[in-house]
Scaffold this motif. Structure first.
Motif, short mmCIF file in Angstrom:
data_model
loop_
_atom_site.label_atom_id
_atom_site.label_comp_id
_atom_site.label_asym_id
_atom_site.label_seq_id
_atom_site.Cartn_x
_atom_site.Cartn_y
_atom_site.Cartn_z
N LEU A 110 39.60 10.02 29.42
CA LEU A 110 40.99 10.06 28.97
C LEU A 110 41.59 8.65 28.90
O LEU A 110 42.36 8.35 27.98
N GLU A 111 41.24 7.80 29.86
CA GLU A 111 41.73 6.42 29.82
C GLU A 111 41.24 5.72 28.55
O GLU A 111 41.99 5.01 27.88
N THR A 112 39.96 5.93 28.23
CA THR A 112 39.40 5.29 27.05
C THR A 112 39.95 5.91 25.77
O THR A 112 40.22 5.22 24.79
N PHE A 113 40.16 7.24 25.78
CA PHE A 113 40.74 7.91 24.62
C PHE A 113 42.14 7.39 24.33
O PHE A 113 42.53 7.22 23.17
N ALA A 114 42.91 7.15 25.38
CA ALA A 114 44.27 6.60 25.20
C ALA A 114 44.20 5.26 24.48
O ALA A 114 45.05 4.96 23.61
N ALA A 117 43.07 5.92 20.72
CA ALA A 117 44.16 6.52 19.96
C ALA A 117 45.21 5.48 19.59
O ALA A 117 45.72 5.44 18.46
N SER A 118 45.56 4.62 20.56
CA SER A 118 46.51 3.54 20.28
C SER A 118 45.96 2.59 19.23
O SER A 118 46.68 2.17 18.31
N LEU A 119 44.69 2.25 19.35
CA LEU A 119 44.05 1.36 18.38
C LEU A 119 44.04 1.99 16.98
O LEU A 119 44.25 1.29 15.98
N ALA A 120 43.81 3.29 16.91
CA ALA A 120 43.80 3.97 15.62
C ALA A 120 45.15 3.82 14.91
O ALA A 120 45.20 3.53 13.71
N PHE A 121 46.25 4.00 15.65
CA PHE A 121 47.56 3.82 15.03
C PHE A 121 47.75 2.40 14.53
O PHE A 121 48.22 2.16 13.41
N LEU A 122 47.37 1.43 15.35
CA LEU A 122 47.55 0.03 14.97
C LEU A 122 46.78 -0.30 13.70
O LEU A 122 47.28 -0.99 12.80
N LEU A 123 45.55 0.19 13.59
CA LEU A 123 44.74 -0.07 12.41
C LEU A 123 45.28 0.64 11.18
O LEU A 123 45.19 0.13 10.06
N LEU A 124 45.88 1.82 11.39
CA LEU A 124 46.41 2.58 10.26
C LEU A 124 47.66 1.96 9.65
O LEU A 124 47.91 2.12 8.45
N VAL A 125 48.46 1.25 10.45
CA VAL A 125 49.75 0.76 9.95
C VAL A 125 49.79 -0.74 9.70
O VAL A 125 50.79 -1.25 9.20
N ILE A 126 48.72 -1.47 10.03
CA ILE A 126 48.78 -2.92 9.92
C ILE A 126 49.00 -3.36 8.48
O ILE A 126 49.75 -4.31 8.20
N VAL A 127 48.39 -2.66 7.51
CA VAL A 127 48.59 -3.02 6.10
C VAL A 127 50.02 -2.75 5.68
O VAL A 127 50.65 -3.56 4.98
N SER A 128 50.58 -1.62 6.12
CA SER A 128 51.98 -1.29 5.79
C SER A 128 52.93 -2.31 6.40
O SER A 128 53.96 -2.66 5.80
N ALA A 129 52.61 -2.79 7.59
CA ALA A 129 53.45 -3.82 8.23
C ALA A 129 53.43 -5.10 7.40
O ALA A 129 54.47 -5.76 7.23
N CYS A 130 52.27 -5.46 6.88
CA CYS A 130 52.18 -6.65 6.01
C CYS A 130 52.99 -6.45 4.74
O CYS A 130 53.67 -7.37 4.26
N ASP A 131 52.91 -5.24 4.16
CA ASP A 131 53.68 -4.95 2.95
C ASP A 131 55.18 -5.03 3.23
O ASP A 131 55.95 -5.54 2.40
N ASN A 219 49.40 14.16 23.16
CA ASN A 219 49.20 12.72 23.36
C ASN A 219 49.73 12.27 24.70
O ASN A 219 49.07 11.52 25.43
N VAL A 220 50.96 12.69 25.03
CA VAL A 220 51.60 12.24 26.26
C VAL A 220 50.77 12.66 27.47
O VAL A 220 50.50 11.84 28.37
N PHE A 221 50.38 13.92 27.53
CA PHE A 221 49.65 14.40 28.69
C PHE A 221 48.19 13.96 28.72
O PHE A 221 47.53 14.07 29.75
N SER A 222 47.70 13.44 27.59
CA SER A 222 46.35 12.86 27.58
C SER A 222 46.35 11.43 28.08
O SER A 222 45.28 10.83 28.20
N GLY A 223 47.53 10.88 28.33
CA GLY A 223 47.62 9.53 28.85
C GLY A 223 47.87 8.47 27.80
O GLY A 223 47.89 7.28 28.11
N VAL A 224 48.04 8.87 26.53
CA VAL A 224 48.39 7.90 25.49
C VAL A 224 49.78 7.36 25.79
O VAL A 224 50.68 8.13 26.10
N PRO A 225 49.98 6.03 25.74
CA PRO A 225 51.32 5.49 26.02
C PRO A 225 52.41 6.19 25.22
O PRO A 225 52.18 6.59 24.07
N ILE A 226 53.59 6.32 25.83
CA ILE A 226 54.67 7.07 25.21
C ILE A 226 55.00 6.54 23.82
O ILE A 226 55.16 7.32 22.87
#
Length: 628
Positions: A110-114, A117-131, A219-226
């Motif tokens: 669960l620690e590693t999954f958190a 999961a956080s990394l997945a969001f960052l990779l998904l939005v980095i291009v949109s942030a540049c745009d 997500n919250v109960f899996s330990g992913v940061p709020i």
């Protein structure tokens, strides 16, 4: 011979792997040092800029028209880089109630999954942030007359650094199998949601439950940061059920993290650290302990009263708590108070004092609904007293058997001497409040007056100022502020997504048709705004629903000031109630306490707040009795 060769190859591979790991650790340390120093410098510059604005306007009568604009730019950079520091240190707020109850193998997963999961969001939005940053490059700031790209680029830079830090943190995990399994699970879940896109198109508003209730809870109960839990749910909803470009989500994230009034959060956090370091906290605690220390639950009463006194001076409830926590919590813990109990009471006082002027929520209600702000300021004092008394009753019940055998009652003469010593520290809240009320400084600038005042008192009165601790305190402030601001930014994006769904107008129509007249409308308003407060915070919820619901309240004969008090308290209870209340996690971040520790302690205080809220809703005089 073959065995020796194989052994040599294995040793060489192990040595190469060890060398790679050392290289990654050095890279991580290098990034950490640079970002931490940048954060410290940004915070110092922001303090200097805002305080210079106060001096120039109030003393020299030559206002610096660009100070707020520059401070807002610095604040976004501080928030994003502070988020990087918090991620590297593992200080983003998250729920660990489930993780703490599973075995070592599941906990590691669960620690590693958190992290994945956080990394997945960052990779998904980095291009949109540049745009988004590229689109902002066409804007010239009105005061500084510089390209707005200098501010907007903080988003892709911060998100990119967080992605790098996440990868480096995963590289530290020795169990490659656990990392691979967590990464595969994250990828499978993402693919499953993407393949279900045609199904989501036919579900309508049920998608709100799927993404903003079920997915957030998982997500919250899996330990992913709020913050990342909110962000993943918002991204999923917008990407899979709407045609909204993700660059819009980046704009809402930027809006939530760069609002100038929230700059008071890091400044008050730093002020709290200064109060402790200069000895002001010790002097104040000695006086308060001498005054009420012999009473069972005495310092808990002091906490309730202190939040009442300082509430509203910064415009941010998180900042108010940041000013109080370093002063009271250490002494309360010395007396045996449990961290969970302390965080529960602190969060409850955050909800209790939402109506104390000059509250930014009161100002927002007045501006969007037409209610007199002066009337709101007058009407907010007594309702907060009612809820404070309800909290005091819970403190009395819980502390009536407290063992005070080791606590000696201090004589009146000693109390008086303690007051003389503590007077410069005791005056600080009044200096801050007077600066706001008299127009010396804005709610954002006033924290810099507190910082300068505290530095002067520490240097020239208490003569206790440890310069070696300044940079670590600045870095700690940046880390904590980044964790809080990322939560607020992601919550703002989620609030916008809810608005675009049409949920707000449908809810207003439903509430207007509730049976029971004024009483039914008031009851459903309490329930609705508790729920809304847990996901939207005060200001977004007021902006969305105030213009829709206040006319309905007037038609039903409910005084608009009383309705304002009820709405604010209901949202405050939702905001500071787990498991979804953002304010609760902010209080935990301020106090350095795990959210799970306060869970079982807070419900008694929440019940007291609800009883106080019902009294305020049932007795209009409490809100309107002192109006002219």
């Amino acid at each position: 011979m073959i065995y020796a060769s194989t052994t040599g190859q294995s040793a060489a591979a192990a040595e190469a792997q060890s060398g790679l790991r050392r290289g990654l650790l050095r890279l991580d340390d290098g990034i950490g040092r640079v970002v931490e120093l940048l954060c410290a410098a940004l915070l110092v510059v922001a303090i200097v800029v805002l305080f210079s604005g106060v001096v120039a306007r109030y003393v020299l009568h030559v206002p610096l028209v660009w100070s707020d604009e520059l401070a807002s730019m610095l604040f976004l950079w501080l928030s994003m880089l502070g988020s990087v520091v918090a991620l590297r240190r593992g200080e983003h707020m998250r729920m660990t109630a489930l993780i703490d109850r599973v075995g070592p193998r599941w906990r590691a997963f669960l620690e590693t999954f958190a992290q994945t999961a956080s990394l997945a969001f960052l990779l998904l939005v980095i291009v949109s942030a540049c745009d988004y940053a590229q689109e902002e490059s066409f804007i010239i700031t009105p005061a500084l007359q510089i390209n707005d790209l200098w501010r907007a680029i903080a988003l892709p830079v911060g998100l990119g650094l967080m992605a790098v830090v996440s990868l480096l943190r995963l590289a530290r995990v020795h169990d490659l199998r656990t990392v691979s399994l967590a990464a595969v699970c994250t990828a499978v879940l993402a693919l499953g949601f993407w393949l279900a896109q045609p199904l989501f198109a036919s579900l309508g508003n049920i998608n709100l439950v799927i993404f903003f209730v079920i997915l957030v809870a998982i997500n919250v109960f899996s330990g992913v940061p709020i913050a990342f839990s909110f962000a993943l749910s918002t991204f999923g909803y917008l990407a899979l059920t709407t045609d909204t470009p993700m660059v819009v989500m980046m704009g809402r994230l930027n809006e939530g993290m760069s609002h100038l009034i929230l700059l008071a959060v890091p400044l008050f956090i730093f002020l709290g650290a200064l109060i402790e370091m200069t000895g002001m906290a010790r002097a104040m605690i000695q006086f308060l302990a001498g005054l009420l220390g012999h009473v069972r639950g005495g310092l808990s009463y002091v906490l309730i009263g202190a939040m009442y006194l300082v509430s509203g001076i910064s415009g941010s409830k998180i900042a108010d708590m940041a000013a109080i926590t370093p002063v009271l919590f250490p002494e309360m813990q010395k007396r045996g108070a449990k961290p969970g109990e302390l965080i529960a009471l602190l969060a409850a006082t955050g909800a209790q004092t939402e109506t104390i002027p000059p509250s930014i929520v009161l100002i927002t209600i007045g501006s969007v609904t037409g209610v007199s702000i002066a009337a709101l300021f007058s009407g907010g004092i007594l309702p907060a007293v009612v809820l404070g008394l309800a909290l005091c009753f819970v403190v009395w019940r819980r502390c009536r058997h407290e063992d005070l055998s080791q606590v000696q009652r201090v004589s009146r003469g000693q109390v008086l001497r303690m007051l003389v010593v503590a007077l410069p520290a005791v005056c600080l809240p009044f200096v801050i409040r007077a600066s706001v009320v008299e127009g010396v400084a804005t709610a954002t600038e006033v924290s810099t007056i507190g910082v300068v005042y505290t530095i002067c008192i520490g240097l020239f009165v208490y003569r206790h100022f440890d310069w070696k601790r300044v940079i670590p305190m600045l870095v700690e402030t940046a880390s904590l502020s980044g964790a809080i601001m990322l939560i607020i930014g992601c919550a703002t994006a989620m609030a916008w997504a809810l608005t675009q769904s049409g949920f707000s107008s449908e809810l207003a129509h439903f509430m207007a048709g509730v049976p029971g007249g004024a009483y039914g409308f008031m009851a459903i308003s309490i329930v609705t705004f508790i729920v809304l407060g847990s996901v939207l915070e005060g200001i977004p919820a007021i902006v969305l629903f105030g213009p829709l619901l206040f006319p309905v309240a007037r038609e039903m004969g409910i005084h608009e000031v009383q309705y304002s008090m009820v709405v604010i308290f209901a949202m405050g209870i939702g905001l500071f109630s787990p498991p979804f209340g953002v304010g609760y996690y902010g209080a935990c971040a301020i106090s350095r306490v795990e959210p799970s520790e306060g869970m079982r302690h807070i419900w008694g205080y929440i019940a007291a707040l609800l009883i106080g809220l019902v009294i305020v809703a049932a007795v209009p005089w409490l809100s309107v009795g002192f109006l002219k």
